[in-house]
Design an enzyme around this catalytic site. Structure first.
Site, PDB file in Angstrom:
ATOM      1  N   GLN A 159      -4.699  22.023  -7.879  1.00 35.58           N
ATOM      2  CA  GLN A 159      -4.202  21.166  -6.856  1.00 35.58           C
ATOM      3  C   GLN A 159      -4.986  20.393  -5.918  1.00 35.58           C
ATOM      4  OE1 GLN A 159      -2.911  24.825  -7.128  1.00 35.58           O
ATOM      5  NE2 GLN A 159      -3.044  24.245  -8.941  1.00 35.58           N
TER       6      GLN A 159
ATOM      7  N   ALA B 138      -1.865  17.480 -17.598  1.00 31.49           N
ATOM      8  CA  ALA B 138      -3.004  17.585 -18.214  1.00 31.49           C
ATOM      9  C   ALA B 138      -2.309  18.908 -18.555  1.00 31.49           C
ATOM     10  CB  ALA B 138      -4.475  18.372 -17.612  1.00 31.49           C
TER      11      ALA B 138
ATOM     12  N   GLY C 162      -4.998  21.420 -14.011  1.00 32.98           N
ATOM     13  CA  GLY C 162      -5.468  21.380 -15.710  1.00 32.98           C
ATOM     14  C   GLY C 162      -6.868  20.376 -15.629  1.00 32.98           C
ATOM     15  N   HIS C 163      -7.870  20.721 -15.188  1.00 28.44           N
ATOM     16  CA  HIS C 163      -9.179  19.595 -14.833  1.00 28.44           C
ATOM     17  C   HIS C 163     -10.055  19.471 -16.418  1.00 28.44           C
ATOM     18  CE1 HIS C 163      -9.374  22.105 -10.946  1.00 28.44           C
ATOM     19  NE2 HIS C 163      -8.168  21.195 -11.445  1.00 28.44           N
TER      20      HIS C 163
ATOM     21  N   LYS D 136     -10.755  16.156 -10.359  1.00 27.18           N
ATOM     22  CA  LYS D 136     -11.977  17.101  -9.260  1.00 27.18           C
ATOM     23  C   LYS D 136     -12.212  17.510 -10.811  1.00 27.18           C
ATOM     24  CE  LYS D 136      -8.125  19.360  -7.922  1.00 27.18           C
ATOM     25  NZ  LYS D 136      -6.819  18.366  -7.874  1.00 27.18           N
TER      26      LYS D 136
ATOM     27  N   ARG E 245       3.626  11.814 -15.130  1.00 24.13           N
ATOM     28  CA  ARG E 245       3.342  11.811 -13.498  1.00 24.13           C
ATOM     29  C   ARG E 245       3.849  10.367 -12.672  1.00 24.13           C
ATOM     30  NH1 ARG E 245      -3.027  12.443 -14.223  1.00 24.13           N
ATOM     31  NH2 ARG E 245      -3.345  14.427 -14.654  1.00 24.13           N
TER      32      ARG E 245
ATOM     33  N   LYS F  11     -11.073   6.306 -10.736  1.00 24.12           N
ATOM     34  CA  LYS F  11      -9.862   5.904 -11.264  1.00 24.12           C
ATOM     35  C   LYS F  11      -9.774   4.603 -10.532  1.00 24.12           C
ATOM     36  CE  LYS F  11      -7.051   8.320 -13.847  1.00 24.12           C
ATOM     37  NZ  LYS F  11      -5.905   9.172 -15.107  1.00 24.12           N
TER      38      LYS F  11
ATOM     39  N   ASP G 144      -4.577  16.587  -9.705  1.00 22.37           N
ATOM     40  CA  ASP G 144      -4.577  15.365 -10.299  1.00 22.37           C
ATOM     41  C   ASP G 144      -6.132  14.165 -10.642  1.00 22.37           C
ATOM     42  OD1 ASP G 144      -3.367  16.618 -12.272  1.00 22.37           O
ATOM     43  OD2 ASP G 144      -1.285  15.696 -11.841  1.00 22.37           O
TER      44      ASP G 144
END
Ligand code: IMO
Ligand code: MG
Length: 435
Positions: A224, A299, A40-41, A16, A305, A331, A13
């Site tokens: 991952q 996602a 989950g991208h 990517k 998280r 971020k 997460d």
């Protein structure tokens, strides 16, 4: 020209999806080499958020060929849903999506085994995504997996499935007291899937090696992250594949000498979903604050998280295991309002200093992070587009991470949109236009 690999430097997460989308503007091919629909991208284009689980994020660029390698475990249901979802968005994958005939398939019994085992583990559970990933890889290594090539011959497929399901049903019944799998339905469903997938299937290794010979730009996308790697992560709280750079060769059928660079993606702080050690984790209250600021919900599963400070021990581990050429920091804007920001530089355990990430799970759990504290910049970075225009304290934070990890930070992401990107060093991505 050549192959560049993008890997997660933390627990997944890291953003990517956004970076692969950005970089793929300049590349011919994007390939995935491991994992499955546990990924989950998320990519944001304009006001629209697109989440992909199995198809590489490069599919959003119309001239990019996307590849799912032999190292990936494929869930046919999720794959077909994703292809349909993209079609609805006006993105046609025909001729642009290639799937390795050697890839293994996730079967309905893998889902059941994943959730049943997790449930049975109680407090010791791993906190998997429940997508059947572990059991699918177990079958691969147990030499009982079903590969895409097996779909070609119905007799072989039926025979393998009957044998597998007879065994799995015993385990499901006797160990987990779970429902039984209907073998005829599974055979029927996977024969149907064969028709749907046929046009995408090819020998990916042959295709990629020819592309390398022709000098095509190839981006290889890990799912991952380093700390979820089956060998180098926080075992047993890991995923069942090698998300680290080494996995790329085995998962695609290309050799190490074709790799030109490995780029690590790291968040400006740390997050993790699922159980297991995370030395720099915040207390629950501050975790909640950062989770809200950063929208830190999974996602794939929507789970909150866990959040913590940036961990330079983890990043140095990622630099070493993957031989990272550079880092991308994502971020950063989530930290905009914090008066103080900490970085963990090393751990202490029983009066000893630990500089390299330890293998022992109990040390990972009990190690005390040693922090240095940096003053925050207390202003929004979301509209900044050049490193020189960033607040001095933000520049100092970024430079300090470069010092502690020993690699340059090429790109800084200050928001989820394509244009919220600062290119600091080399021209890994073209400076994106506002779109
Ligand atoms: P992307 O590609 C974050 C975590 C799960 C669990 C562990 C094992 O979006 O970064 P699994 O279902 O793989 O057997 O679960 O790995 N996990 C991820 N965490 N991002 C991911 O993917 C993940 N894929 C798996 O939460 O702790
Ligand atoms: Mg994700």
């Amino acid at each position: 020209m050549g192959v560049k690999i993008i890997v997660g430097a933390q627990w997944g997460d890291e953003g990517k999806g956004k970076i692969v989308d950005l970089v793929s503007e300049k590349v011919d091919i994007v390939a995935r080499y491991q994992g499955g629909p546990n990924a989950g991208h998320t990519v944001v284009i304009g006001d629209e958020q697109i989440i992909l689980h199995q198809i590489p994020s490069g599919i959003l660029r119309e001239n990019t060929i996307c590849i799912i390698g032999n190292g990936v475990v494929i869930d046919p249901v999720v794959l077909m849903q994703e292809i349909d979802f993209l079609k609805q968005k006006g993105i046609d994958v025909t001729g642009r999506l290639l799937i390795s005939h050697r890839a293994h398939l996730i079967m309905p019994y893998h889902h059941l085994l994943d959730s049943s085992r997790e449930e049975a583990q109680g407090v010791d559970k791993i906190g998997t995504t429940g997508r059947g990933i572990g059991p699918a890889y177990v079958d691969k290594y147990n030499r009982s997996g079903i590969r895409i090539v097996d779909l070609l011959d119905r007799d072989v497929l039926s025979e393998k499935l009957r044998k597998n399901i007879a065994e799995k049903n015993k385990v499901l019944e006797r160990i987990y007291h779970a429902v039984q799998i209907d073998v005829d339905k599974v055979i029927q469903d996977y024969i149907e899937f064969d028709h749907l997938i046929d046009e995408y299937v090819t020998d990916v290794s042959v295709y990629l090696n020819e592309a390398i010979r022709q000098g095509k730009e190839i981006l290889v996308e890990g799912a991952q992250g380093t700390m979820l790697d089956i060998d180098f992560g926080t075992y047993p709280f890991v995923t069942s594949s090698n998300p680290t750079a080494g996995g790329a060769c085995c998962g695609l059928g290309i050799g190490p000498t074709s790799i030109e660079a490995v780029i690590g993606i790291a968040k400006a702080y740390t997050t993790r979903v699922g159980m297991g050690p995370m030395p720099t984790e915040f207390d629950p209250e501050f975790s909640q604050t950062i989770r809200q600021l950063g929208g830190e919900f999974g996602a794939t599963t929507g789970r909150p998280r866990r959040c913590g400070w940036l961990d330079a021990v983890v990043l140095r581990h990622a630099v070493r295991i993957n031989t990272l050429s550079s880092l991308v920091l994502t971020k950063l804007d989530v930290l905009d309002t914090l008066p103080e920001i900490k970085i963990c530089t090393e751990y202490r355990y029983k009066n000893k200093t630990i500089k390299n990430y330890p293998a022992e799970i109990n040390i990972q759990e009990q190690a005390v992070p040693i922090y240095e504290t940096h003053p925050g910049w207390m202003q929004s970075t979301q509209n900044i587009r050049a490193f020189e225009e960033m607040p001095a304290n933000a520049q100092a934070y970024i430079r300090r991470i470069e010092e502690l990890t020993g690699v340059p930070i090429d790109i800084i992401s200050v928001g989820s949109r394509r244009d919220q990107t600062i290119r600091k060093n080399r021209s890994l991505v073209r400076q994106p236009d506002q779109r």
